[in-house]
Design a protein around this motif. Structure first.
Motif, PDB file in Angstrom:
ATOM      1  N   ILE A  34       0.826  -1.208   0.000  1.00 55.88           N
ATOM      2  CA  ILE A  34       0.000   0.000   0.000  1.00 55.88           C
ATOM      3  C   ILE A  34       0.860   1.256   0.000  1.00 55.88           C
ATOM      4  O   ILE A  34       0.572   2.233  -0.714  1.00 55.88           O
ATOM      5  N   ASN A  38       0.850   3.835  -3.179  1.00 59.50           N
ATOM      6  CA  ASN A  38       0.376   5.214  -3.039  1.00 59.50           C
ATOM      7  C   ASN A  38       1.474   6.248  -3.222  1.00 59.50           C
ATOM      8  O   ASN A  38       1.177   7.441  -3.336  1.00 59.50           O
ATOM      9  N   LYS A  41       0.955   7.884  -6.569  1.00 59.14           N
ATOM     10  CA  LYS A  41      -0.332   8.526  -6.816  1.00 59.14           C
ATOM     11  C   LYS A  41      -0.271  10.016  -6.506  1.00 59.14           C
ATOM     12  O   LYS A  41       0.576  10.477  -5.730  1.00 59.14           O
ATOM     13  N   GLU A  45      -6.006  11.091  -6.304  1.00 61.00           N
ATOM     14  CA  GLU A  45      -6.134   9.647  -6.496  1.00 61.00           C
ATOM     15  C   GLU A  45      -6.114   8.917  -5.165  1.00 61.00           C
ATOM     16  O   GLU A  45      -6.876   7.968  -4.956  1.00 61.00           O
ATOM     17  N   LEU A  46      -5.254   9.348  -4.269  1.00 64.67           N
ATOM     18  CA  LEU A  46      -5.151   8.701  -2.959  1.00 64.67           C
ATOM     19  C   LEU A  46      -6.421   8.910  -2.141  1.00 64.67           C
ATOM     20  O   LEU A  46      -6.852   8.013  -1.418  1.00 64.67           O
ATOM     21  N   VAL A  48      -9.405   9.155  -3.294  1.00 61.25           N
ATOM     22  CA  VAL A  48     -10.466   8.310  -3.857  1.00 61.25           C
ATOM     23  C   VAL A  48     -10.339   6.873  -3.365  1.00 61.25           C
ATOM     24  O   VAL A  48     -11.292   6.266  -2.887  1.00 61.25           O
ATOM     25  N   SER A  49      -9.126   6.314  -3.439  1.00 64.30           N
ATOM     26  CA  SER A  49      -8.905   4.929  -3.013  1.00 64.30           C
ATOM     27  C   SER A  49      -7.437   4.730  -2.697  1.00 64.30           C
ATOM     28  O   SER A  49      -6.557   5.156  -3.457  1.00 64.30           O
ATOM     29  N   ALA A  50      -7.162   4.059  -1.572  1.00 62.88           N
ATOM     30  CA  ALA A  50      -5.784   3.799  -1.161  1.00 62.88           C
ATOM     31  C   ALA A  50      -5.259   2.471  -1.675  1.00 62.88           C
ATOM     32  O   ALA A  50      -4.061   2.195  -1.571  1.00 62.88           O
ATOM     33  N   ILE A  51      -6.154   1.633  -2.224  1.00 63.48           N
ATOM     34  CA  ILE A  51      -5.728   0.296  -2.658  1.00 63.48           C
ATOM     35  C   ILE A  51      -5.826   0.100  -4.169  1.00 63.48           C
ATOM     36  O   ILE A  51      -5.392  -0.924  -4.681  1.00 63.48           O
ATOM     37  N   SER A  52      -6.393   1.082  -4.873  1.00 60.75           N
ATOM     38  CA  SER A  52      -6.489   0.951  -6.329  1.00 60.75           C
ATOM     39  C   SER A  52      -5.158   1.292  -6.978  1.00 60.75           C
ATOM     40  O   SER A  52      -4.320   1.999  -6.396  1.00 60.75           O
ATOM     41  N   LYS A  55      -3.399   5.679 -11.910  1.00 57.75           N
ATOM     42  CA  LYS A  55      -3.758   5.809 -13.325  1.00 57.75           C
ATOM     43  C   LYS A  55      -2.516   5.829 -14.207  1.00 57.75           C
ATOM     44  O   LYS A  55      -2.539   5.356 -15.344  1.00 57.75           O
ATOM     45  N   HIS A 246       0.411  11.183   0.081  1.00 62.20           N
ATOM     46  CA  HIS A 246       1.174  10.653  -1.043  1.00 62.20           C
ATOM     47  C   HIS A 246       2.653  11.006  -0.915  1.00 62.20           C
ATOM     48  O   HIS A 246       3.530  10.189  -1.224  1.00 62.20           O
TER      49      HIS A 246
END
Length: 281
Positions: A34, A38, A41, A45-46, A48-52, A55, A246
């Protein structure tokens, strides 16, 4: 029938053990994954979601960290502190451990017991007294004082490891070197210390890992003087980049790279030394 049943039972046990190991490994590496993820990112972006997945792979966070005016001085200072502390710890503890192992007296075990007893006393118990003594000796606020206190606090375990390793070493080579005219110091540095390479690598790794990430002693003894160690600089880094996780996670990644590289390099020597010792035994 019994043989087939036993084999099946062993297979299930092995499969279950493998599954447990993989689960524990995933749980251990999940936070690392994780943090690294991150670090690439942006802040939106962070949020919005920490595990996705990010982009795109963006090294802008790393550029921000590396161009920070305090990062490289703190990194070099931490490397200096760790290098000096580890070197002096190895030198002193190896001499002490070997001497206690070869000293045929009941006092040897008593002295070792005194060293080990310090491990059972929490640092918070003698923390105030330590700081008062360090202040009276003018060891606060400077690198020399921090190094000396690190060496003192990290000495019991290395002495115990060297003493235990020296006990298992054969004395024939030492006796032959003594007959050839080696002095005590020549005997130690030319014969004994090279034979202690496996345990030296272990002590180096343990001591470096501890002193690299240590915060409380550095905060109490060294304070906010510059350059700071990496853990101390990160405290002020959090204040500068408050809520910018981030960048904070990128700082974590960058600050751990040197010690991870050191651990990987030394681990090879530890494994080789243990394997050599097993074959010799």
């Amino acid at each position: 029938m019994h043989t087939a049943a036993n084999l099946s039972k062993r297979s299930w046990r092995k499969l279950l053990l493998t599954a447990i190991i993989w689960i524990l490994a995933l749980l251990f590496f999940a936070p690392i994954y994780i943090v690294i993820l991150n670090s690439f990112k942006t802040k939106p972006e962070l949020m919005v979601s920490a595990i996705s997945l990010p982009k795109s792979i963006d090294f802008g966070n790393y550029a921000t960290i590396l161009t920070n005016n305090d990062f490289f001085p703190s990194l070099l200072f931490s490397v200096f502190i760790v290098a000096v502390t580890t070197t002096l710890t190895i030198l002193v503890s190896s001499l002490a451990g070997y001497s206690l192992a070869r000293w045929k007296s009941k006092f040897s075990g008593a002295i070792m017991l005194v060293f080990l007893s310090t491990l059972f006393v929490p640092f918070q118990v003698y923390m105030v007294a330590l700081i008062v003594i360090a202040r009276d000796l003018h060891l606060t606020g400077n690198a020399i004082g921090l190094i000396l206190i690190y060496i003192a606090l990290g000495m019991p375990v290395p002495i115990f490891l060297y003493r235990s390793y020296a006990y298992a070493m054969s004395t024939e080579i030492e006796e032959a070197a003594a007959i050839d005219g080696c002095s005590r110091l020549q005997l130690f540095f030319r014969v004994v210390l090279p034979l202690m390479k496996p345990i030296t690598a272990t002590v180096a790794v343990l001591n470096a890992l501890w002193s690299w990430g240590e915060f409380l002693v550095a905060f109490l003894v060294y304070g906010n003087h510059k350059p700071m160690t990496i853990p101390l600089s990160q405290q002020y880094f959090f204040g500068t980049y408050n809520q910018q996780w981030h960048l904070i996670m990128t700082g974590f990644v960058v600050s751990t790279i040197p010690i991870v590289i050191f651990y990987i390099l030394m681990q090879k020597h530890i494994v080789k030394g243990i394997a050599a010792g097993a074959v010799k035994g």
